[in-house]
Enzyme design. Sequence first.
Site, PDB file in Angstrom:
ATOM      1  N   ASP A  47      -4.647  -8.204  -0.379  1.00 37.51           N
ATOM      2  CA  ASP A  47      -3.906  -9.230  -1.098  1.00 37.51           C
ATOM      3  C   ASP A  47      -4.090  -9.072  -2.605  1.00 37.51           C
ATOM      4  OD1 ASP A  47      -2.857 -11.580   0.291  1.00 37.51           O
ATOM      5  OD2 ASP A  47      -4.019 -12.709  -1.193  1.00 37.51           O
ATOM      6  N   LYS A  73       1.412 -10.770  -2.682  1.00 34.35           N
ATOM      7  CA  LYS A  73       2.487 -11.744  -2.432  1.00 34.35           C
ATOM      8  C   LYS A  73       2.387 -12.901  -3.420  1.00 34.35           C
ATOM      9  CE  LYS A  73       4.539 -13.238   0.894  1.00 34.35           C
ATOM     10  NZ  LYS A  73       5.798 -12.712   0.356  1.00 34.35           N
ATOM     11  N   MET A 189      -1.100 -23.748  -5.712  1.00 32.12           N
ATOM     12  CA  MET A 189       0.245 -23.312  -6.110  1.00 32.12           C
ATOM     13  C   MET A 189       0.992 -24.417  -6.859  1.00 32.12           C
ATOM     14  SD  MET A 189       1.242 -21.166  -2.681  1.00 32.12           S
ATOM     15  CE  MET A 189       0.063 -21.810  -1.497  1.00 32.12           C
TER      16      MET A 189
HETATM   17  N1  SAH Z   1      -6.111 -18.453   0.907  1.00 30.85           N
HETATM   18  C1  SAH Z   1      -6.296 -18.791  -0.477  1.00 30.85           C
HETATM   19  C2  SAH Z   1      -5.111 -19.550  -1.024  1.00 30.85           C
HETATM   20  C3  SAH Z   1      -3.840 -18.709  -1.077  1.00 30.85           C
HETATM   21  S1  SAH Z   1      -2.502 -19.603  -1.741  1.00 30.85           S
HETATM   22  C4  SAH Z   1      -7.592 -19.595  -0.611  1.00 30.85           C
HETATM   23  O1  SAH Z   1      -8.163 -20.029   0.392  1.00 30.85           O
HETATM   24  O2  SAH Z   1      -8.056 -19.748  -1.739  1.00 30.85           O
HETATM   25  C5  SAH Z   1      -2.518 -19.028  -3.416  1.00 30.85           C
HETATM   26  C6  SAH Z   1      -2.949 -20.131  -4.348  1.00 30.85           C
HETATM   27  O3  SAH Z   1      -4.357 -20.338  -4.232  1.00 30.85           O
HETATM   28  C7  SAH Z   1      -2.733 -19.834  -5.816  1.00 30.85           C
HETATM   29  O4  SAH Z   1      -1.418 -20.116  -6.227  1.00 30.85           O
HETATM   30  C8  SAH Z   1      -3.718 -20.779  -6.455  1.00 30.85           C
HETATM   31  O5  SAH Z   1      -3.239 -22.112  -6.448  1.00 30.85           O
HETATM   32  C9  SAH Z   1      -4.875 -20.713  -5.485  1.00 30.85           C
HETATM   33  N2  SAH Z   1      -5.880 -19.712  -5.884  1.00 30.85           N
HETATM   34  C10 SAH Z   1      -6.197 -18.582  -5.241  1.00 30.85           C
HETATM   35  N3  SAH Z   1      -7.217 -17.958  -5.854  1.00 30.85           N
HETATM   36  C11 SAH Z   1      -7.550 -18.722  -6.907  1.00 30.85           C
HETATM   37  C12 SAH Z   1      -8.560 -18.671  -7.904  1.00 30.85           C
HETATM   38  N4  SAH Z   1      -9.457 -17.674  -7.948  1.00 30.85           N
HETATM   39  N5  SAH Z   1      -8.614 -19.669  -8.821  1.00 30.85           N
HETATM   40  C13 SAH Z   1      -7.773 -20.700  -8.775  1.00 30.85           C
HETATM   41  N6  SAH Z   1      -6.809 -20.811  -7.856  1.00 30.85           N
HETATM   42  C14 SAH Z   1      -6.702 -19.854  -6.936  1.00 30.85           C
END
Ligand code: SAH
Length: 270
Positions: A47, A73, A189
């Site tokens: 990813d 993505k 998001m």
């Molecule tokens: N599976 C991931 C989420 C995926 S959806 C999880 O559990 O964290 C993608 C969204 O996750 C991004 O748009 C953002 O809102 C958040 N995100 C993912 N990584 C991040 C990070 N390191 N810091 C802040 N937000 C993050």
Amino acid sequence: MTSRSPAAIRPPARAWCALVGAGPGDPELLTLKALRTLRKATLLLVDDLVSDEVLALALRGRRKPPRVVHVGKRGGCRSTPQAFIERLMVSQALAGEKVVRLKGGDPFVFGRGGEEAEALRAQGITVEIVNGITAGLAAATALGVPWTHRDHAQGVMLVTAHAREGSSGPDWSVLGAAAAQGLTLVIYMGMARLADVQAGLMSALPPGTPAAIVQHAGCTLQRHAVTTLGGLVQCRQRHGLGSPAIVLVGDVLRGLAAAAADTPARSAAA
Ligand code: SAH
């Protein structure tokens, strides 16, 4: 009838795929189980939210490194279509590859891990899920606040602001009303729709409700700003915060908001 010894009867090799949570970015937050599972991979589908440090750790010391395919993505950017990713996972697992799908945060918190698992199981492929620390949890910890300090919150809601095609997304006024009952809101998001999120929540919550934005939580690039619900959009603009970010709203942030309203900070992430 000839009898065969049990040892001679070999079960057919099961096609296998793992969905592994990479956590928010700091390799020290990867679980031991994630690392052990990553070491089995012959094909790694990565990813774009997975940090370079985590990937380096996954590959370190491998005599025969796995093939690595980046299948990002990220919302709003050109990305590999989800259907293509699922076809690739299925075809390669059925071909005997040990496929590991390395996903940011936790594989089952947004990010379409559920759909991937369904596509694999539909083909009889054994699916292993390995949890990771989700970004929303890393974001709260970056600020030094718990999701559920019992003086302020009786629960937590993880919500995505990203609407499926053909859907208008969550009803923020309803979520705001639930938050007013003592639930911390953890919004994924949310940056592209921040104005809608803010307006919807303000129909149920006072503008002075504490809020924060944490970008790149749990990564070396981590930054955050503490503000109020009424100041969210302005705060994002003033401090140039962008995706990936978590928006937190709720009284668990109250101490921070009082100490440092609209304060940007480079956080001391690992
Ligand atoms: N599976 C991931 C989420 C995926 S959806 C999880 O559990 O964290 C993608 C969204 O996750 C991004 O748009 C953002 O809102 C958040 N995100 C993912 N990584 C991040 C990070 N390191 N810091 C802040 N937000 C993050």
